[in-house]
Design a protein around this motif. Structure first.
Motif, PDB file in Angstrom:
ATOM      1  N   GLN A   1       0.837  -1.194   0.000  1.00  0.00           N
ATOM      2  CA  GLN A   1       0.000   0.000   0.000  1.00  0.00           C
ATOM      3  C   GLN A   1       0.878   1.254   0.000  1.00  0.00           C
ATOM      4  OE1 GLN A   1      -3.693   0.105   0.228  1.00  0.00           O
ATOM      5  NE2 GLN A   1      -3.048   2.140  -0.465  1.00  0.00           N
ATOM      6  N   PRO A   2       1.022   1.919  -1.169  1.00  0.00           N
ATOM      7  CA  PRO A   2       1.807   3.161  -1.145  1.00  0.00           C
ATOM      8  C   PRO A   2       1.083   4.231  -0.319  1.00  0.00           C
ATOM      9  CG  PRO A   2       0.852   2.788  -3.330  1.00  0.00           C
ATOM     10  CD  PRO A   2       0.477   1.607  -2.491  1.00  0.00           C
ATOM     11  N   THR A   3       1.837   5.099   0.351  1.00  0.00           N
ATOM     12  CA  THR A   3       1.204   6.134   1.177  1.00  0.00           C
ATOM     13  C   THR A   3       0.752   7.321   0.327  1.00  0.00           C
ATOM     14  OG1 THR A   3       3.405   7.014   1.630  1.00  0.00           O
ATOM     15  CG2 THR A   3       2.450   5.541   3.286  1.00  0.00           C
ATOM     16  N   ALA A   4       1.393   7.500  -0.830  1.00  0.00           N
ATOM     17  CA  ALA A   4       0.993   8.588  -1.731  1.00  0.00           C
ATOM     18  C   ALA A   4       1.550   8.319  -3.113  1.00  0.00           C
ATOM     19  CB  ALA A   4       1.526   9.926  -1.222  1.00  0.00           C
ATOM     20  N   ILE A   5       0.946   8.951  -4.103  1.00  0.00           N
ATOM     21  CA  ILE A   5       1.454   8.852  -5.482  1.00  0.00           C
ATOM     22  C   ILE A   5       1.614  10.264  -6.006  1.00  0.00           C
ATOM     23  CG2 ILE A   5       0.976   8.019  -7.812  1.00  0.00           C
ATOM     24  CD1 ILE A   5      -1.021   6.034  -6.447  1.00  0.00           C
ATOM     25  N   HIS A   6       2.834  10.607  -6.403  1.00  0.00           N
ATOM     26  CA  HIS A   6       3.067  11.938  -6.949  1.00  0.00           C
ATOM     27  C   HIS A   6       3.577  11.840  -8.377  1.00  0.00           C
ATOM     28  CE1 HIS A   6       2.542  13.684  -3.031  1.00  0.00           C
ATOM     29  NE2 HIS A   6       3.433  12.860  -2.525  1.00  0.00           N
ATOM     30  N   VAL A   7       3.121  12.761  -9.202  1.00  0.00           N
ATOM     31  CA  VAL A   7       3.646  12.856 -10.563  1.00  0.00           C
ATOM     32  C   VAL A   7       4.564  14.074 -10.577  1.00  0.00           C
ATOM     33  CG1 VAL A   7       3.053  13.226 -12.976  1.00  0.00           C
ATOM     34  CG2 VAL A   7       1.662  11.724 -11.563  1.00  0.00           C
ATOM     35  N   THR A   8       5.818  13.832 -10.923  1.00  0.00           N
ATOM     36  CA  THR A   8       6.837  14.874 -10.735  1.00  0.00           C
ATOM     37  C   THR A   8       7.476  15.325 -12.046  1.00  0.00           C
ATOM     38  OG1 THR A   8       8.737  13.405 -10.598  1.00  0.00           O
ATOM     39  CG2 THR A   8       7.434  13.689  -8.587  1.00  0.00           C
ATOM     40  N   GLU A   9       8.353  16.318 -11.896  1.00  0.00           N
ATOM     41  CA  GLU A   9       9.115  16.845 -13.023  1.00  0.00           C
ATOM     42  C   GLU A   9      10.468  16.135 -13.159  1.00  0.00           C
ATOM     43  OE1 GLU A   9       8.355  19.163 -15.253  1.00  0.00           O
ATOM     44  OE2 GLU A   9       6.344  19.445 -14.453  1.00  0.00           O
ATOM     45  N   ALA A  10      10.652  15.056 -12.420  1.00  0.00           N
ATOM     46  CA  ALA A  10      11.955  14.378 -12.389  1.00  0.00           C
ATOM     47  C   ALA A  10      12.514  14.155 -13.791  1.00  0.00           C
ATOM     48  CB  ALA A  10      11.831  13.044 -11.670  1.00  0.00           C
ATOM     49  N   LYS A  11      13.808  14.401 -13.924  1.00  0.00           N
ATOM     50  CA  LYS A  11      14.451  14.235 -15.229  1.00  0.00           C
ATOM     51  C   LYS A  11      15.558  13.209 -15.191  1.00  0.00           C
ATOM     52  CE  LYS A  11      13.690  18.050 -18.104  1.00  0.00           C
ATOM     53  NZ  LYS A  11      14.326  18.737 -19.171  1.00  0.00           N
ATOM     54  N   THR A  12      15.869  12.718 -14.023  1.00  0.00           N
ATOM     55  CA  THR A  12      16.974  11.767 -13.950  1.00  0.00           C
ATOM     56  C   THR A  12      16.478  10.365 -13.630  1.00  0.00           C
ATOM     57  OG1 THR A  12      17.284  12.397 -11.649  1.00  0.00           O
ATOM     58  CG2 THR A  12      18.703  13.461 -13.274  1.00  0.00           C
ATOM     59  N   ARG A  13      15.249  10.250 -13.128  1.00  0.00           N
ATOM     60  CA  ARG A  13      14.713   8.914 -12.866  1.00  0.00           C
ATOM     61  C   ARG A  13      13.225   8.870 -13.207  1.00  0.00           C
ATOM     62  NH1 ARG A  13      15.793   9.198  -6.500  1.00  0.00           N
ATOM     63  NH2 ARG A  13      16.096   6.998  -6.859  1.00  0.00           N
ATOM     64  N   TRP A  14      12.807   7.694 -13.657  1.00  0.00           N
ATOM     65  CA  TRP A  14      11.402   7.535 -14.070  1.00  0.00           C
ATOM     66  C   TRP A  14      10.488   7.404 -12.864  1.00  0.00           C
ATOM     67  CZ3 TRP A  14      10.257   8.601 -18.892  1.00  0.00           C
ATOM     68  CH2 TRP A  14      11.233   8.430 -19.870  1.00  0.00           C
ATOM     69  N   GLY A  15      11.021   6.831 -11.796  1.00  0.00           N
ATOM     70  CA  GLY A  15      10.206   6.672 -10.605  1.00  0.00           C
ATOM     71  C   GLY A  15      11.081   6.543  -9.392  1.00  0.00           C
ATOM     72  N   SER A  16      10.488   6.722  -8.207  1.00  0.00           N
ATOM     73  CA  SER A  16      11.226   6.491  -6.968  1.00  0.00           C
ATOM     74  C   SER A  16      10.231   6.177  -5.862  1.00  0.00           C
ATOM     75  CB  SER A  16      12.091   7.702  -6.611  1.00  0.00           C
ATOM     76  OG  SER A  16      11.277   8.823  -6.361  1.00  0.00           O
ATOM     77  N   CYS A  17      10.767   5.570  -4.806  1.00  0.00           N
ATOM     78  CA  CYS A  17       9.941   5.196  -3.656  1.00  0.00           C
ATOM     79  C   CYS A  17      10.643   5.738  -2.419  1.00  0.00           C
ATOM     80  CB  CYS A  17       9.828   3.664  -3.600  1.00  0.00           C
ATOM     81  SG  CYS A  17       8.989   3.048  -2.127  1.00  0.00           S
TER      82      CYS A  17
END
Ligand SMILES: [Zn+2]
Length: 217
Positions: A133-149
């Motif tokens: 169960q993730p605590t939150a889901i954010h859509v970001t401007e990240a440019k160096t990684r596709w996703g993170s936890c």
């Protein structure tokens, strides 16, 4: 005259480079006066303008293909960009159709919103299958990684995932969800990823060969 960032050091010569956002970086000897620096920039004016234009073009999400048509990345393919009289965006017959008065900013906001909606529908079922169960889901401007936890199990995803094929998007979702169980890239982590995405190596390779998509917009 151009705006530029000046970096002085023990070097003996002047140099100018263009960063990925089209900004100018000038490297100069410690004591060289500003007038000489600006005179140098003036002499390189054509080179600067030309390279800055190229840099920004490379980053533009809308690019011209060899036939001169405009295309935009969406779900792993380059759709032709067309216009229509309506005020909405539509995807039809391999084309992305935008209103006549579209701008890059408008298209970017639309793509980001699509990514958000996609993730909202993809994350919960994948999380349920994994029993996490993730605590939150954010859509970001990240440019160096596709996703993170994060350590608190909140997930971040780059909105540019919308450029990737759906199955690659799913892989990134599974990858980050697996980090809720394993906060590392151990063998146990990859075994869990493989269990939920048997094709994960292909999907990782796709991301590797399409890293340039991170620079779009
Ligand atoms: Zn990871």
């Amino acid at each position: 005259m151009f705006d530029y960032k000046l970096i002085r050091s023990d070097r003996k010569t002047l140099s100018v480079e263009i960063d990925r956002d089209g900004g100018l970086i000038v490297r100069a000897p410690r004591r060289l006066d500003k007038a000489t620096i600006e005179c140098f920039l003036e002499s390189r004016k054509r080179w600067i303008e030309e390279n800055r234009r190229r840099m920004l073009e490379r980053r533009a999400a809308v690019v011209q293909d060899s036939s001169g048509a405009q295309t935009v990345w969406y779900h792993g393919s380059q759709l032709q960009l067309l216009q229509h009289d309506a005020s909405n965006v539509e995807i039809r017959d391999g084309a992305l159709i935008v209103p006549h008065n579209w701008t890059q900013a408008y298209l970017r906001a639309w793509l980001k919103e699509m990514c958000k909606q996609e993730l909202q529908s993809r994350v919960p079922p994948a999380a349920a299958l994994l029993g996490v169960q993730p605590t939150a889901i954010h859509v970001t401007e990240a440019k160096t990684r596709w996703g993170s936890c994060s350590s608190k199990n909140s997930l971040n995803f780059s909105w540019r995932l919308i450029f990737c094929p759906p199955e690659v998007m799913d892989y990134v979702v599974i990858h980050e969800l697996c980090h809720i169980r394993h906060k590392n890239h151990s063998a146990a982590f990859w075994a869990l990823v493989a269990e939920h995405d048997p094709q994960y190596e292909t999907h990782r390779a796709w991301l590797g060969s399409h890293a340039a998509l991170m620079d779009l917009f």
